[in-house]
Design a protein around this motif. Structure first.
Motif, PDB file in Angstrom:
ATOM      1  N   VAL A 160     -21.977  13.210  -5.014  1.00  0.00           N
ATOM      2  CA  VAL A 160     -22.492  12.319  -4.296  1.00  0.00           C
ATOM      3  C   VAL A 160     -21.586  11.710  -3.085  1.00  0.00           C
ATOM      4  N   LYS A 161     -22.142  10.875  -2.278  1.00  0.00           N
ATOM      5  CA  LYS A 161     -21.414  10.307  -1.069  1.00  0.00           C
ATOM      6  C   LYS A 161     -20.181   9.656  -1.463  1.00  0.00           C
ATOM      7  N   ASN A 162     -19.040   9.808  -0.848  1.00  0.00           N
ATOM      8  CA  ASN A 162     -18.037   9.153  -1.272  1.00  0.00           C
ATOM      9  C   ASN A 162     -18.203   7.607  -1.154  1.00  0.00           C
ATOM     10  N   ARG A 163     -17.514   6.972  -2.112  1.00  0.00           N
ATOM     11  CA  ARG A 163     -17.782   5.157  -1.891  1.00  0.00           C
ATOM     12  C   ARG A 163     -16.693   4.839  -1.221  1.00  0.00           C
ATOM     13  N   LEU A 164     -15.666   5.427  -0.848  1.00  0.00           N
ATOM     14  CA  LEU A 164     -14.526   5.163   0.119  1.00  0.00           C
ATOM     15  C   LEU A 164     -14.445   6.213   1.043  1.00  0.00           C
ATOM     16  N   HIS A 165     -14.281   5.793   2.433  1.00  0.00           N
ATOM     17  CA  HIS A 165     -13.907   6.606   3.508  1.00  0.00           C
ATOM     18  C   HIS A 165     -13.012   6.106   4.506  1.00  0.00           C
ATOM     19  N   LEU A 166     -12.243   7.018   5.272  1.00  0.00           N
ATOM     20  CA  LEU A 166     -11.267   6.363   6.140  1.00  0.00           C
ATOM     21  C   LEU A 166     -12.006   6.412   7.527  1.00  0.00           C
ATOM     22  N   ASP A 167     -11.561   5.572   8.275  1.00  0.00           N
ATOM     23  CA  ASP A 167     -11.926   5.495   9.926  1.00  0.00           C
ATOM     24  C   ASP A 167     -10.801   5.745  10.836  1.00  0.00           C
ATOM     25  N   PHE A 168     -11.271   6.564  11.746  1.00  0.00           N
ATOM     26  CA  PHE A 168     -10.243   6.707  12.591  1.00  0.00           C
ATOM     27  C   PHE A 168     -10.211   6.372  14.110  1.00  0.00           C
ATOM     28  N   ARG A 169      -9.404   5.683  14.791  1.00  0.00           N
ATOM     29  CA  ARG A 169      -9.684   5.430  16.284  1.00  0.00           C
ATOM     30  C   ARG A 169      -8.784   6.418  17.364  1.00  0.00           C
ATOM     31  N   PRO A 170      -9.263   7.422  17.709  1.00  0.00           N
ATOM     32  CA  PRO A 170      -8.538   8.206  18.585  1.00  0.00           C
ATOM     33  C   PRO A 170      -7.913   7.856  19.882  1.00  0.00           C
TER      34      PRO A 170
ATOM     35  N   ILE B 264      -1.076  10.146   2.060  1.00  0.00           N
ATOM     36  CA  ILE B 264      -2.170  10.595   1.414  1.00  0.00           C
ATOM     37  C   ILE B 264      -1.846  11.806   0.463  1.00  0.00           C
ATOM     38  N   LEU B 265      -2.259  11.496  -0.582  1.00  0.00           N
ATOM     39  CA  LEU B 265      -1.845  12.338  -1.901  1.00  0.00           C
ATOM     40  C   LEU B 265      -3.134  13.065  -2.265  1.00  0.00           C
ATOM     41  N   PHE B 266      -3.103  14.346  -2.307  1.00  0.00           N
ATOM     42  CA  PHE B 266      -4.237  15.484  -2.673  1.00  0.00           C
ATOM     43  C   PHE B 266      -3.889  15.859  -4.193  1.00  0.00           C
ATOM     44  N   ILE B 267      -4.938  15.593  -4.983  1.00  0.00           N
ATOM     45  CA  ILE B 267      -4.524  16.020  -6.488  1.00  0.00           C
ATOM     46  C   ILE B 267      -5.847  16.954  -6.602  1.00  0.00           C
ATOM     47  N   ARG B 268      -5.182  17.875  -7.334  1.00  0.00           N
ATOM     48  CA  ARG B 268      -6.202  18.812  -7.995  1.00  0.00           C
ATOM     49  C   ARG B 268      -7.092  18.343  -9.231  1.00  0.00           C
ATOM     50  N   VAL B 269      -8.426  18.649  -8.929  1.00  0.00           N
ATOM     51  CA  VAL B 269      -9.506  18.287 -10.034  1.00  0.00           C
ATOM     52  C   VAL B 269     -10.618  19.478  -9.858  1.00  0.00           C
ATOM     53  N   ASP B 270     -11.028  19.691 -11.150  1.00  0.00           N
ATOM     54  CA  ASP B 270     -12.054  20.941 -11.449  1.00  0.00           C
ATOM     55  C   ASP B 270     -13.399  20.643 -11.051  1.00  0.00           C
TER      56      ASP B 270
ATOM     57  N   TRP C  39       0.809  -1.196  -0.182  1.00  0.00           N
ATOM     58  CA  TRP C  39      -0.018  -0.060   0.117  1.00  0.00           C
ATOM     59  C   TRP C  39       1.090   1.292  -0.001  1.00  0.00           C
ATOM     60  N   GLU C  40       0.868   2.147  -0.991  1.00  0.00           N
ATOM     61  CA  GLU C  40       1.646   3.150  -1.411  1.00  0.00           C
ATOM     62  C   GLU C  40       0.908   4.440  -0.718  1.00  0.00           C
ATOM     63  N   GLN C  41      -0.347   4.639  -1.044  1.00  0.00           N
ATOM     64  CA  GLN C  41      -0.906   5.786  -0.913  1.00  0.00           C
ATOM     65  C   GLN C  41      -2.261   5.843  -1.023  1.00  0.00           C
ATOM     66  N   VAL C  42      -3.082   6.827  -0.332  1.00  0.00           N
ATOM     67  CA  VAL C  42      -4.780   7.005  -0.516  1.00  0.00           C
ATOM     68  C   VAL C  42      -4.649   8.254  -1.457  1.00  0.00           C
ATOM     69  N   VAL C  43      -5.347   8.366  -2.594  1.00  0.00           N
ATOM     70  CA  VAL C  43      -5.486   9.557  -3.428  1.00  0.00           C
ATOM     71  C   VAL C  43      -6.919  10.119  -3.265  1.00  0.00           C
TER      72      VAL C  43
ATOM     73  N   GLU D 240      -0.387  18.702  -6.621  1.00  0.00           N
ATOM     74  CA  GLU D 240      -0.307  17.439  -6.024  1.00  0.00           C
ATOM     75  C   GLU D 240       0.490  17.617  -4.665  1.00  0.00           C
ATOM     76  N   PHE D 241      -0.465  17.412  -3.525  1.00  0.00           N
ATOM     77  CA  PHE D 241       0.171  17.870  -2.265  1.00  0.00           C
ATOM     78  C   PHE D 241      -0.107  16.334  -1.173  1.00  0.00           C
ATOM     79  N   GLU D 242       1.254  16.214  -0.797  1.00  0.00           N
ATOM     80  CA  GLU D 242       1.215  14.794  -0.119  1.00  0.00           C
ATOM     81  C   GLU D 242       1.891  14.794   1.336  1.00  0.00           C
ATOM     82  N   ILE D 243       1.093  13.922   2.325  1.00  0.00           N
ATOM     83  CA  ILE D 243       1.500  14.165   3.559  1.00  0.00           C
ATOM     84  C   ILE D 243       1.821  12.541   3.894  1.00  0.00           C
ATOM     85  N   ARG D 244       2.805  12.433   5.095  1.00  0.00           N
ATOM     86  CA  ARG D 244       2.794  11.276   5.697  1.00  0.00           C
ATOM     87  C   ARG D 244       2.803  11.198   7.141  1.00  0.00           C
ATOM     88  N   SER D 245       2.662  10.227   7.872  1.00  0.00           N
ATOM     89  CA  SER D 245       2.800  10.067   9.222  1.00  0.00           C
ATOM     90  C   SER D 245       4.385  10.421   9.735  1.00  0.00           C
ATOM     91  N   ALA D 246       5.436   9.980   8.823  1.00  0.00           N
ATOM     92  CA  ALA D 246       6.693  10.415   9.106  1.00  0.00           C
ATOM     93  C   ALA D 246       7.353  10.671   7.685  1.00  0.00           C
TER      94      ALA D 246
END
Length: 117
Positions: A61-71, A50-56, A5-9, A37-43
């Motif tokens: 609609v609701k996302n077909r994929l989402h992230l879950d976080f346990r604080p 996570i790579l954020f890419i520009r789209v116009d 697993w490399e990244q989530v776009v 293209e803006f990329e972040i990592r835990s280290a």
């Protein structure tokens, strides 16, 4: 063959602003600060990223994929912190659940889970 697993776009209208928001929300570091293209990592050397890419086109609609976080700090405190950063509560038809659905500043849904039992 093995896959790694490399990244989530994440498609974004403003990758820099959304990427910086997620970097602050997660406590991650920016490894590529580009307008398209803006990329972040835990280290810096740690994957996945996570790579954020520009789209116009806007998300419609609701996302077909989402992230879950346990604080680590507790669900209510984390939800309050994320809301203060600019997240908003989201209703995706979940009803009463043990998790809380939020949306980032561009409307991408994610869940904040409760503590493990």
């Amino acid at each position: 063959m093995t896959l790694h697993w490399e990244q989530v776009v994440v498609d974004a209208n403003d990758p820099v602003t959304l990427g910086r928001w997620w970097a602050e929300a997660l406590g991650w570091v920016v490894v590529d600060d580009d307008d398209e293209e803006f990329e972040i990592r835990s280290a810096p050397e740690r994957l996945p990223s996570i790579l954020f890419i520009r789209v116009d086109d806007p998300r419609v609609v609701k996302n077909r994929l989402h992230l879950d976080f346990r604080p680590e700090t507790g669900q209510a405190a984390e939800v309050d912190r994320l809301l203060a950063l600019g997240a908003r509560r989201a209703d995706v038809g979940q009803g009463e659940q043990s998790w809380v659905v939020l949306a980032d500043p561009e409307g991408n849904e994610f869940c904040v889970l409760s503590a493990r039992h």
